[in-house]
Design an enzyme around this catalytic site. Structure first.
Site, PDB file in Angstrom:
ATOM      1  N   GLY A   1      -0.830  -1.506   6.496  1.00 35.47           N
ATOM      2  CA  GLY A   1      -0.998  -2.593   7.385  1.00 35.47           C
ATOM      3  C   GLY A   1      -2.357  -3.487   7.394  1.00 35.47           C
TER       4      GLY A   1
ATOM      5  N   ARG B   1     -14.785  -6.382  -0.159  1.00 31.90           N
ATOM      6  CA  ARG B   1     -13.971  -5.969   1.000  1.00 31.90           C
ATOM      7  C   ARG B   1     -13.519  -4.749   0.710  1.00 31.90           C
ATOM      8  NH1 ARG B   1      -8.363  -4.508   2.732  1.00 31.90           N
ATOM      9  NH2 ARG B   1      -8.244  -5.008   4.689  1.00 31.90           N
TER      10      ARG B   1
ATOM     11  N   THR C   1       0.681  -1.167   0.098  1.00 28.47           N
ATOM     12  CA  THR C   1      -0.253   0.122   0.020  1.00 28.47           C
ATOM     13  C   THR C   1       0.806   1.373   0.002  1.00 28.47           C
ATOM     14  OG1 THR C   1      -1.819  -1.360   1.202  1.00 28.47           O
ATOM     15  CG2 THR C   1      -1.584   1.314   1.480  1.00 28.47           C
TER      16      THR C   1
ATOM     17  N   GLY D   1      -5.675  -3.721   7.671  1.00 33.11           N
ATOM     18  CA  GLY D   1      -6.746  -2.768   7.654  1.00 33.11           C
ATOM     19  C   GLY D   1      -7.822  -2.686   8.419  1.00 33.11           C
TER      20      GLY D   1
ATOM     21  N   GLY E   1     -10.831  -1.803   2.754  1.00 30.51           N
ATOM     22  CA  GLY E   1      -9.940  -1.754   3.881  1.00 30.51           C
ATOM     23  C   GLY E   1      -9.866  -0.459   4.727  1.00 30.51           C
ATOM     24  N   ASP E   2      -8.737  -0.079   5.329  1.00 35.62           N
ATOM     25  CA  ASP E   2      -8.727   1.006   5.949  1.00 35.62           C
ATOM     26  C   ASP E   2      -8.450   2.361   5.052  1.00 35.62           C
ATOM     27  OD1 ASP E   2      -6.200  -0.210   5.786  1.00 35.62           O
ATOM     28  OD2 ASP E   2      -5.343   1.429   6.927  1.00 35.62           O
TER      29      ASP E   2
HETATM   30  N1  ASP Z   1      -4.178  -1.276   4.526  1.00 36.18           N
HETATM   31  C1  ASP Z   1      -4.394  -2.100   3.534  1.00 36.18           C
HETATM   32  C2  ASP Z   1      -5.685  -2.815   3.675  1.00 36.18           C
HETATM   33  O1  ASP Z   1      -6.010  -3.488   4.545  1.00 36.18           O
HETATM   34  C3  ASP Z   1      -3.207  -3.077   3.129  1.00 36.18           C
HETATM   35  C4  ASP Z   1      -1.824  -2.617   3.435  1.00 36.18           C
HETATM   36  O2  ASP Z   1      -1.379  -1.466   3.812  1.00 36.18           O
HETATM   37  O3  ASP Z   1      -0.748  -3.407   3.040  1.00 36.18           O
HETATM   38  O4  ASP Z   1      -6.326  -2.857   2.690  1.00 36.18           O
END
Ligand code: ASP
Length: 316
Positions: A232, A209, A181, A234, A211-212
């Site tokens: 990270g 889905r 990311t 999410g 994520g954050d």
């Molecule tokens: N945070 C991202 C997600 O969960 C993934 C990542 O940061 O690697 O979609």
């Protein structure tokens, strides 16, 4: 403590390659793209651009690179599709824009910026976001363009692994699948802060889905005190309102940026799930923080003189 007058800090995710796969060639490729990203952010500021312009320019370079898990090179969902999320926020006005689940927009961060600037809303998803992209004349490209051989292979590996494990450990794949990311934070010459994040999400994620990364307050946040972009697992960053919590600890708890960031990454997230991720942040005084609980995070920053610093492993 890193202290700059104005500039940009970036991350390219916490899923850094293990030492045996990080050949000199791969490392050079990562460093080259990180430097190009910071150069683009710096150029935007030097042209008198807003912190938001610098964040967008820096992120677009990493989205266009197949090395990172955003734009081209995104992780693939369970169907083998790239479905991308992005967000951007201004610390000065608290205006923000976000998109989730887009499949054909070349630069999701550019679309998030347009949601901020050209729509009355904050977040658009899926087909509606794509229709908005067409009305705005944003560059679109078939989903195949985002898919790379490396991510197809990682999807196959994730499928084999996830089928033998309960769903709740799916997030284990964040670090294993070399997620990447991308995100950027900036402080411009006028003292304005901005943050942005863009991702393909996690490999083998369930279709739909989110994520954050596109969630304001979770993956990105910018306010009067600081601008933050996270990477990270999410689901944990959403539960803990991670990006907002860094800002809140400064605003309500009187913490310095580095204290606030460490409390969120280590005292909160790392205790809930080890090696859950990291963030980059910059405060209104120009302090830069690059904080993570994983073995590495692609990261760097550029100061007011255009001096670029890059790091990958923890002790780089
Ligand atoms: N945070 C991202 C997600 O969960 C993934 C990542 O940061 O690697 O979609």
């Amino acid at each position: 403590v890193i202290h700059i007058r104005n500039g940009v800090a970036i991350h390219g995710g916490v899923g850094t390659l293990p030492p045996d796969q990080m050949t000199a060639e791969m490392e050079a490729a990562y460093r080259e793209t990180l430097a190009a990203s910071l150069g683009a952010g710096r150029a935007a500021l030097d042209e008198g651009g807003h912190a938001l312009d610098a964040v967008q320019a820096a992120i677009e370079v990493m989205e266009d690179s197949p090395l990172f898990n955003a734009g081209r090179g995104s992780n693939l969902d369970e169907r083998g599709w790239a479905t991308m999320d992005a967000s951007v926020m201004s610390g000065e006005t608290l205006e923000a824009g976000a998109v989730a689940g887009v499949t054909d927009v070349r630069n999701p961060i550019a679309l998030a910026r347009l949601v901020l600037g050209a729509s009355p809303h904050l977040m658009l998803i899926g087909a509606g976001a794509e229709a908005f992209a067409r009305r705005q004349g944003v560059e679109v490209t078939p989903n195949e363009w985002f898919r790379t051989e490396r991510r197809e292979r990682q999807l196959a590996e994730a499928k084999a692994r996830d089928s033998s494990r309960p769903a709740e450990v799916l997030g284990d794949t964040v670090a294993r699948d070399k997620a990447g990311t991308v995100g950027a934070v900036a402080l411009d010459a006028e003292g304005r802060l901005a943050a942005g994040t863009s991702t393909g999400g996690m490999a083998n994620k369930t279709w739909g889905r989110v994520g954050d990364s596109p969630i304001i307050g979770a993956g990105s946040y910018a306010g009067a005190r600081c601008a933050v972009s996270c990477t990270g697992w999410g689901e944990y960053f959403i539960r803990n309102a991670a990006a907002y919590d860094v800002h809140a600890r400064m605003a309500y708890g009187g913490r310095r940026l580095s204290e606030a960031a460490h409390e969120v990454i280590f005292d909160t997230l790392h205790t809930q799930i080890p090696e859950s991720g990291g963030l980059v942040a910059i405060d209104a005084e120009g302090h830069v923080e690059l904080c993570f609980s994983t073995p590495g995070m692609y990261r760097g920053w550029v100061d007011e003189h255009g001096d670029i610093q890059l790091r990958i492993a923890r002790d780089d």
